[in-house]
Scaffold this active site. Sequence first.
Site, mmCIF file in Angstrom:
data_model
loop_
_atom_site.group_PDB
_atom_site.id
_atom_site.type_symbol
_atom_site.label_atom_id
_atom_site.label_comp_id
_atom_site.label_asym_id
_atom_site.label_seq_id
_atom_site.Cartn_x
_atom_site.Cartn_y
_atom_site.Cartn_z
ATOM 1 N N CYS A 62 51.101 -15.145 -3.117
ATOM 2 C CA CYS A 62 49.855 -16.003 -3.713
ATOM 3 C C CYS A 62 50.121 -17.545 -4.224
ATOM 4 O O CYS A 62 49.351 -18.021 -4.922
ATOM 5 C CB CYS A 62 49.212 -14.988 -4.651
ATOM 6 S SG CYS A 62 50.184 -15.129 -6.314
ATOM 7 N N CYS A 127 53.741 -13.615 4.190
ATOM 8 C CA CYS A 127 54.472 -14.107 3.101
ATOM 9 C C CYS A 127 54.701 -15.556 3.426
ATOM 10 O O CYS A 127 55.044 -16.413 2.293
ATOM 11 C CB CYS A 127 55.923 -13.524 2.721
ATOM 12 S SG CYS A 127 57.055 -13.915 4.024
ATOM 13 N N CYS A 171 60.206 -11.529 1.188
ATOM 14 C CA CYS A 171 59.981 -11.216 2.595
ATOM 15 C C CYS A 171 60.673 -10.116 3.114
ATOM 16 O O CYS A 171 61.657 -9.954 2.785
ATOM 17 C CB CYS A 171 60.503 -12.643 3.432
ATOM 18 S SG CYS A 171 60.322 -12.519 5.410
ATOM 19 N N SER A 362 54.934 -19.526 -20.911
ATOM 20 C CA SER A 362 55.401 -20.283 -22.104
ATOM 21 C C SER A 362 56.534 -19.587 -22.818
ATOM 22 O O SER A 362 56.679 -18.282 -22.735
ATOM 23 C CB SER A 362 54.180 -20.423 -22.990
ATOM 24 O OG SER A 362 53.824 -19.175 -23.412
ATOM 25 N N PHE A 841 56.804 -1.112 9.418
ATOM 26 C CA PHE A 841 57.864 -0.512 9.536
ATOM 27 C C PHE A 841 57.696 1.145 9.329
ATOM 28 O O PHE A 841 58.751 1.896 9.096
ATOM 29 C CB PHE A 841 58.814 -0.704 8.086
ATOM 30 C CG PHE A 841 58.698 -2.250 7.887
ATOM 31 C CD1 PHE A 841 59.356 -3.257 8.742
ATOM 32 C CD2 PHE A 841 57.889 -2.741 6.778
ATOM 33 C CE1 PHE A 841 59.196 -4.716 8.585
ATOM 34 C CE2 PHE A 841 58.070 -4.407 6.522
ATOM 35 C CZ PHE A 841 58.587 -5.039 7.441
ATOM 36 N N ARG A 954 61.383 2.673 9.655
ATOM 37 C CA ARG A 954 62.273 2.163 10.471
ATOM 38 C C ARG A 954 63.468 2.930 10.834
ATOM 39 O O ARG A 954 64.287 2.988 9.631
ATOM 40 C CB ARG A 954 62.411 0.731 9.850
ATOM 41 C CG ARG A 954 63.158 -0.335 11.023
ATOM 42 C CD ARG A 954 63.137 -1.586 10.320
ATOM 43 N NE ARG A 954 63.182 -2.692 11.347
ATOM 44 C CZ ARG A 954 63.328 -3.989 11.174
ATOM 45 N NH1 ARG A 954 63.067 -4.493 9.955
ATOM 46 N NH2 ARG A 954 63.473 -4.951 12.076
ATOM 47 N N GLY A 1128 59.271 2.807 16.885
ATOM 48 C CA GLY A 1128 60.609 3.120 17.921
ATOM 49 C C GLY A 1128 61.328 1.903 18.651
ATOM 50 O O GLY A 1128 62.176 1.949 19.354
ATOM 51 N N GLU A 1304 65.305 -1.704 15.266
ATOM 52 C CA GLU A 1304 65.731 -0.536 14.438
ATOM 53 C C GLU A 1304 67.456 -0.443 14.458
ATOM 54 O O GLU A 1304 67.794 -0.507 13.608
ATOM 55 C CB GLU A 1304 65.393 0.725 14.815
ATOM 56 C CG GLU A 1304 63.858 0.875 14.522
ATOM 57 C CD GLU A 1304 62.889 2.112 15.052
ATOM 58 O OE1 GLU A 1304 62.455 2.603 14.186
ATOM 59 O OE2 GLU A 1304 63.100 2.463 16.206
#
EC number: 1.2.3.7
Length: 1377
Positions: A62, A127, A171, A362, A841, A954, A1128, A1304
């Site tokens: 963001c 991202c 990421c 701060s 994933f 994954r 896969g 993978e």
Amino acid sequence: MEVKNNINSEIPTQTSLVFAVNGERFELFKVDPSTTLLEFLRSQTTFKSVKLGCGEGGCGACVVLISKYDPILDRIEDFTASSCLTLLCSIHGCSITTSEGIGNSKDGLHPIHKRVAGFHASQCGFCTPGMCVSLFGTLVNAEKTNRLDPPSGFSKLTAAEAEEAIAGNLCRCTGYRPIADAYKSFAANVDIEDLGFNSFWRKGENKDLMLSSLPQYGKNHNNVRFPLFLKEIKNDVILSSDEGSCWHSPTSLKELQSLLKLNRANGTRIKLVVSNTGMGYYKESDGYDKYIDLKGISELSKIGKDQTGIEIGAAVPISKAIEVLKEESRSDFLTEDSAMILGKLADHMSKVASRFIRNTASVGGNLVMAQKNNFPSDMATILLAVDSMVQIMTGAKFEWLALEEFFERPSLSLESVLLSIKIPSFELMGGKSDNQGCKFLFETYRASPRPLGNALPYLNAAFLAKVFMSKDTGETTIDACRLSFGAYGTKHAIRAKKVEDFLVGKVLSVHILHGAVNLLASIIVPDGGTLDAAYRSSLAAGFLLKFFNFLIDGPSKLINGCTSLPVNGSIQLNGNQNQAQHDKTPMLLSSGKQVIEDSNKYHPVGEPITKSGAAIQASGEAVFVDDIPSPPNCLHGAYIYSTKPLARITSIELRPELQRHKGVVDIISSKDIPDGGQNLGARALFSSEPLFAEEIARYIGDRLAFVVADTQKLADTAANSAIVDYDVDNLEPPILTVEDAVKRSSLHEVPPFLRPKHVGDISKGMAEADHKILSAKMNLPSQYYFYMETHTALAIPDEDNCIAVYSSIQCPQYAHATIAACLGVPENNVRVITRRVGGGFGGKSMKSICAATSCALAAHKLRRPVRIYLNRKTDMIMAGGRHPMKITYSVGFKNNGKITALDIEVLMNAGLYLDVSAIMPARLVSGLKKYDWGALSFDIKLCKTNHPNRCAMRAPGELQGSFIAEAILENVAATLSIDVDSVRSINLHTHTSLELFYLESFGEPYEYTLPSLWNKLSVSVNYDQRVEMVKEFNRVNTWKKRGLSRLPVVFEMGLRPTPGKVSIFSDGSVVVEVGGIELGQGLWTKVKQMAAFGLGEIQCEGTEGLLDKIRVVQSDTVSLIQGGLTAGSTTSGSSCEAVRLSCNILVERLKPLKEKLQKEMGSIKWETLLHQAYIQSVNLSASSFFVPTTYSKNYLNYGAAVSEVEIDLLTGETRFLQTDIIYDCGQSLNPAVDLGQIEGAFVQGLGFFMLEEYETNVDGMVLADGTWNYKIPTIDTIPKQFNVQILNTGHHKRRVLSSKASGEPPLLLAASVHCATRAAVKEARRQVLSWSNKDGTDSRFELKVPATMPVVKELIGLDIVETYLKWKMEKNSRISY
């Protein structure tokens, strides 16, 4: 604006909030002060590049650039910030720049966007905009420096600054290396030849040509045009919301005192605000009546410097404090000692949080959180060591306190405000170093999961000492010292005064240091319940050793590895000496080499073209589900979930104020399932699960109800505050362990056709063994997906009882069927659309169905659009993640390490519902079969527990099976006391054994490339030479040890049926639809290439440029049915083949027309052919359904990796020095895409093996529920040297154009890092044993997964410092004797 002191004075006039976003003016008159900038941007503007990844300031998705005018200095300040934490009211008078504002496809992309695309640095793209803004902000500020002008095309940025700019950005796809290269391409000091693989040049081209090929960059690209109207905006602002809360921005202490006094009299709830970054750590569910912004008060924002020290206003951002301290440390007017202290304070502050947090957080806010909330602050510890002071205002009273006293006092009351912090002049603290032997030493320390990437420390410390070094005796006397410690599980930072008193006045020796360490152990004691308590305590001793060790026995006698000072020769210490630099964080500067082989045989298939849509992903214009504008009257949903593992639900209620809130519309539960519908949350091939618990909640995270409100924020607030009453009477205890599941026969059934088969005769194999290891045990944990985009969906009711659902999902087909069954409507009433997914994933398969169905059910009932964006905490609690398991094995082997038999038992925690767990036994065994075990038998149980059902992640099963194989061989090698690499080599398959173990996929002998890869890797990385280099390093270094490991991967792939559709328009442009979903894996890119190749077979003019005419569009379950599951690794290949088949149909339809036109016209252009085809009513849309044959369905992938690591024996930190991967891609469909998949998969595996702890309590509640306590890899935790070679290995007729998948298998190669760490730990343990006068090596040990810093340190020995000092004392006594 004036606020009078009289509490009965007239209320100040309401003002408006004025700011700009990408140059567009906004003025707001009614604002909820709790609204964040992110909320506003995403809900009230068209700028959607800012993404919600965590809501904690911990991911960088963001990030925006905030520009603010300073009228006093008449300049613009530019800084990046997390918009998810920045309160909207705080940006009054500011200009906000998002990634679209930097550049876009309409007005022109910025070179950052173009280079990100060209360096293949964006995969899912979620991202990427935040990454781009982080770099842009650094570029803007670098250009403001007085550095020399850079060469044309470069910036004033340095390569190190480019990497550090994104040290806090997360990421999950790329592995960071290509991002770093794209960003370093802007740096003036980069060697352009060192940059990685990209689309701008080819290896071997000259530098001038390389530079000219890059998208050109100039200072004009950094002009953030600050709107002139904002320069006239006054700082003071008063805003109110419809709910009555208000925002004040006082400009003086007098105004602040008046506000505090008024609020004390009225009893209102107030919040003092500087930047609101504390909300990232301390979540607040309740709002406030008044928000008071302190930034406009000059006394809190000033920085003063005089002979007494540096005074920093409490509202000064940490990054500004760093800048000032660094500037002062370079001052000619400071002594070397003062400069050294200020410089090291600044260096340590630079490791706090991430840049986009430091820019707004701060100094005072950090200290107040430490004092009031026991925040594990670094600032508190380092400032305590230098005797800092703080100024407090309470009412009209002002007082200065020592920082130590400030922490000891009760928490600040609402009337008290921290005004400033003072770092006293070093001269006032005790003088300076001199030539008579008096030296000052200062050092700071922190041990954290990441060096720079936004991670709280396990322990931090700062030490200041004045020592006298006798030139005559060589002895060192400690005249004074301050030792501060913090962040170890106590209320606040402390000084170890007993240790200070013990050391002062003593001549430093091993004996004295041993006494100090023992005394310290009784002081640094974490509170009960602190995680890794013993480890944190051990760090204190390590830090003390690092600080003093090189002074023992005279400063010229150094212990190897404890300092970066030269081992031999005279040592000259001065106040600016960094006496323990080996523990300091090195410059980032990752690097790597990429070797690929592209092919033009099937042009453009095989060429490394850039990822489709990468540039608009970078600019933030790529549309994800939550970026779709909300339709009118849209509602938002959030889950109420169970916090009990097994309990009867007696009632669910919202808090009274939320029940009455007009924005809370409904609570949807199982009772709202329509007649004819089913309480169905997900239905897949093997199982189903309910959408909502009906009477009994069966696990923590079980969906109980769905709160629907008019904003996502309100829905989340209502769901989080829900009061659920439970009853456990007459219920069996929950099943929370796999052992209990077995005992109570709670097991999932695996369909017979999915059960793996044993290999060989286990009894015979065991009988042939010379040695056996019996009933060895190991555990493997879970892992969270950490897709950057959480579960999200948007359901829109349509006419005739129909509904359209936009979902971020890997299997729209299954969601389609589930929604229809839940609503009790025909499937032709439902439409599920998925354009792209922000990372999956495996986690966006079954779980996403539930989110889509929940929205559909609510929309169906309320006849209004309903959407959800799951907050990160809820997502992590409900996700399930990778399957944890407990393994017991017995293995037989020969004297040379050749395995003869393996018998293994696995208890796998599958959770409550089967989900896709039925595939796990076969996939685990497939991963295990990578070696020739002689005979293999197994007993794998899928345990049904009261946990969320685990889903595929994954390389599900293969990852665990492959690592179990490596752990077994490590144990065998340790038992035989032989090199584990030789054990791996001797157990690699021959083609004969490969056929025995992989009956359906072994392939032809020439396809078995692993032996050649194994040897090729050994030669290319100089493996034998590096083994000797590691041995030498370990011989001469005491406190650092290195390890090296080489291992293979054998991965069984399976193609699945996949549809495809190709349509050609009259102008020759092409649209393609496929069943596969773009998750970031480059599926659309490969499909585009295949469509261009397939249609190019028509062979007419213009087909060479077809690639630019092709668009792949979103998945639509009405337009293209039977899309299946994208998983896969093979869906890209299957989709490509479906498209090729469709193209073949179209080519056959067009050929007769083409031949006819050629006879009439000679050559024929593509556009002409299509125009004529339309006139003659040729069907220019073709679909196909690729179904792999038994012969082509399965195949094996091969690869190998070597990794080298370095561990710090005092902290347990592991640095990943180098990884080399060689991977067989067959004939790669796109080497650039496959390279990204290889690197990204490896780094995700590195997270599993080394960093990520997805822990739960005894009831199954997830403890790691956000970015603060779940640490995926960041740019500072990837291999510093990351080399990848992709081999195109001949032609495989059974593959899609001879290609092999890459998504993978490389994940499994990350185990090489874990095994290398084990080798380093083995050397460390051998050394520690030698200190205890024990011979040999204690090499039979289990290095847990993940091998975090505490795990590594515990295996080496938490008492390593004490052991070393005892050994040193005994050694000295023997010498004296």
